[in-house]
Design an enzyme around this catalytic site. Structure first.
Site, PDB file in Angstrom:
ATOM      1  N   ASP A  66      31.929  39.043  34.701  1.00 45.29           N
ATOM      2  CA  ASP A  66      30.782  38.502  35.141  1.00 45.29           C
ATOM      3  C   ASP A  66      29.902  38.399  34.256  1.00 45.29           C
ATOM      4  O   ASP A  66      29.000  37.411  33.842  1.00 45.29           O
ATOM      5  CB  ASP A  66      30.380  38.583  36.698  1.00 45.29           C
ATOM      6  CG  ASP A  66      30.783  37.489  37.350  1.00 45.29           C
ATOM      7  OD1 ASP A  66      30.778  36.311  37.009  1.00 45.29           O
ATOM      8  OD2 ASP A  66      31.250  37.776  38.540  1.00 45.29           O
ATOM      9  N   HIS A 100      26.060  37.175  40.285  1.00 45.65           N
ATOM     10  CA  HIS A 100      27.137  38.076  40.709  1.00 45.65           C
ATOM     11  C   HIS A 100      27.338  39.525  39.685  1.00 45.65           C
ATOM     12  O   HIS A 100      27.614  40.445  40.411  1.00 45.65           O
ATOM     13  CB  HIS A 100      28.445  37.270  40.213  1.00 45.65           C
ATOM     14  CG  HIS A 100      28.522  36.097  40.970  1.00 45.65           C
ATOM     15  ND1 HIS A 100      29.338  34.969  40.457  1.00 45.65           N
ATOM     16  CD2 HIS A 100      27.940  35.439  41.908  1.00 45.65           C
ATOM     17  CE1 HIS A 100      29.180  33.840  41.422  1.00 45.65           C
ATOM     18  NE2 HIS A 100      28.454  34.230  42.270  1.00 45.65           N
ATOM     19  N   TYR A 104      27.555  43.600  41.523  1.00 45.36           N
ATOM     20  CA  TYR A 104      28.503  44.567  41.273  1.00 45.36           C
ATOM     21  C   TYR A 104      27.691  46.176  41.043  1.00 45.36           C
ATOM     22  O   TYR A 104      28.245  46.979  41.539  1.00 45.36           O
ATOM     23  CB  TYR A 104      29.591  44.090  40.386  1.00 45.36           C
ATOM     24  CG  TYR A 104      30.418  43.005  40.695  1.00 45.36           C
ATOM     25  CD1 TYR A 104      30.955  42.721  41.894  1.00 45.36           C
ATOM     26  CD2 TYR A 104      30.227  41.917  39.563  1.00 45.36           C
ATOM     27  CE1 TYR A 104      31.442  41.609  42.111  1.00 45.36           C
ATOM     28  CE2 TYR A 104      31.006  40.657  39.940  1.00 45.36           C
ATOM     29  CZ  TYR A 104      31.321  40.430  41.128  1.00 45.36           C
ATOM     30  OH  TYR A 104      32.131  39.253  41.380  1.00 45.36           O
ATOM     31  N   GLU A 157      37.721  32.851  35.536  1.00 47.55           N
ATOM     32  CA  GLU A 157      37.224  32.670  37.010  1.00 47.55           C
ATOM     33  C   GLU A 157      38.058  32.275  38.002  1.00 47.55           C
ATOM     34  O   GLU A 157      38.173  33.146  39.273  1.00 47.55           O
ATOM     35  CB  GLU A 157      36.000  31.699  37.274  1.00 47.55           C
ATOM     36  CG  GLU A 157      34.775  31.814  36.270  1.00 47.55           C
ATOM     37  CD  GLU A 157      33.757  30.836  36.787  1.00 47.55           C
ATOM     38  OE1 GLU A 157      32.523  31.330  36.235  1.00 47.55           O
ATOM     39  OE2 GLU A 157      34.055  29.829  37.180  1.00 47.55           O
ATOM     40  N   GLU A 191      32.619  30.846  42.906  1.00 48.56           N
ATOM     41  CA  GLU A 191      33.809  30.564  41.965  1.00 48.56           C
ATOM     42  C   GLU A 191      34.515  29.508  42.315  1.00 48.56           C
ATOM     43  O   GLU A 191      35.154  28.662  41.456  1.00 48.56           O
ATOM     44  CB  GLU A 191      34.512  31.873  41.904  1.00 48.56           C
ATOM     45  CG  GLU A 191      33.631  33.136  41.273  1.00 48.56           C
ATOM     46  CD  GLU A 191      32.966  33.112  39.991  1.00 48.56           C
ATOM     47  OE1 GLU A 191      32.840  31.822  39.384  1.00 48.56           O
ATOM     48  OE2 GLU A 191      32.315  33.961  39.564  1.00 48.56           O
ATOM     49  N   HIS A 194      32.789  26.478  41.130  1.00 45.47           N
ATOM     50  CA  HIS A 194      32.762  26.646  39.567  1.00 45.47           C
ATOM     51  C   HIS A 194      34.137  26.215  39.140  1.00 45.47           C
ATOM     52  O   HIS A 194      33.884  25.307  38.288  1.00 45.47           O
ATOM     53  CB  HIS A 194      32.450  27.881  39.033  1.00 45.47           C
ATOM     54  CG  HIS A 194      30.922  28.445  39.556  1.00 45.47           C
ATOM     55  ND1 HIS A 194      30.691  29.757  39.096  1.00 45.47           N
ATOM     56  CD2 HIS A 194      30.053  27.988  40.471  1.00 45.47           C
ATOM     57  CE1 HIS A 194      29.417  29.864  39.696  1.00 45.47           C
ATOM     58  NE2 HIS A 194      29.219  28.834  40.505  1.00 45.47           N
TER      59      HIS A 194
END
Length: 318
Positions: A66, A100, A104, A157, A191, A194
């Protein structure tokens, strides 16, 4: 004298999907700081050392990919837009990819001490399999044309993330790590938008090519896909074999490879793989209702801004 710079008129419609996706993507805005990952600590401590290692590396792998998407992928695709509103949509995507990547880090920080966090970042920045897929995609971002860049983004993705998505969803389906998995579900929801949007924009450009140009592009695309998948399956074996989930993760990756190709208008690479082949525990994790809802602010661990909704298959498959 230079030509006047003009403002975007959002009342003008060049492509109806632009505004639809803008509305959907902005309605889904979220921040990692609203998800109480630290509340998963008791579940985290109940896992074996091997299980914790797999989860940390899965999350770390997502952080690396990401970061690539936020710093390179969404940026380069703004140079090949068909409409001005498409640029605005990609700007939203870019912001969310940064969120994103940060989320994480929030997961790792919430559940680990500093030395373990440093070890995971060192692993993700040096692991041969992780670096290979990041470098292949990044090279396409640097040197490919607009359609090749869209293909690389859809593969990243829509396929390469999913070997890492599997783990949190599997634990959520087993009633563990609910808040960690809620972040993953929010990412998946983004995602799916996207990937579908970029697949649609790819199809518009692809349809403008002559048949020889289309063949040249697909002759380039399929070897790239197969090369990335070969590396992905090896990565899956390296990461998941010790907890016995490698083959199930590979099936999950193949299913999502099919979906990614379909988003771009192509046939499945693995026609024998269907949704029924995916571990139902993982699909239960995707479909489970949002947890830890905060009724005062009307947001929760699986929220849209201002409303909380359950994840359903349509969200996963946009």
């Amino acid at each position: 004298m230079a030509k006047n710079y003009t403002a975007i008129n959002w009342d003008d419609i060049e492509d109806e999907l632009d505004e639809f996706v803008w509305d959907k993507a902005t309605a889904q805005f979220w921040l990692d700081t609203r998800v109480p990952v630290s509340q998963d600590m008791s579940d985290w401590q109940s896992l074996t050392d091997d299980e914790r290692d797999v989860v940390k590396k899965a999350v770390g792998g997502l952080a690396l990919l990401d970061t690539l998407q936020s710093e390179a992928g969404c940026h380069v695709m703004r140079d090949d837009v068909l409409t001005r509103k498409e640029t605005a949509v990609l700007n939203d995507f870019l912001l969310m990819e940064s969120i994103h990547a940060k989320s994480y880090g929030t997961i790792l920080t919430s559940l680990n001490v500093r030395k373990d966090i440093d070890a995971i970042y060192s692993w993700m920045n040096n692991n041969e399999r992780m670096q290979y897929k990041a470098q292949v995609v990044n090279e396409i971002y640097k040197t490919g044309d607009g359609l090749q860049q869209k293909i690389a983004s859809v593969f990243l993705e829509g396929i390469l993330y999913y070997s890492n998505f599997f783990t949190p969803l599997w634990y959520l389906g087993n009633n563990k790590l609910a808040n960690l998995a809620e972040i993953i579900k929010l990412v998946i929801r983004d995602e799916s938008v996207h990937g579908t949007y970029l697949g649609y924009k790819f199809k518009l450009g692809y349809q403008q090519l002559s048949e020889p140009e289309q063949k040249k592009l697909t002759d380039w695309m399929y070897p790239v896909l197969d090369d990335l998948l070969e590396n992905e399956f090896a990565y899956t074996d390296d990461l998941y074999a010790k907890i016995g989930l490698a083959e199930e993760v590979k099936t999950f990756v193949k299913y999502n490879a099919n979906k990614s190709l379909q988003n771009m208008g192509f046939d499945s690479r693995y026609p024998d793989i269907s949704l029924e082949d995916i571990n139902p525990i993982v699909m239960n994790g995707i479909s489970s209702e949002t947890a830890n809802h905060d009724f005062f602010s009307q947001v929760g661990a699986g929220y849209l801004m201002g409303t909380a909704e359950p994840m359903v298959e349509d969200d996963y498959d946009f």
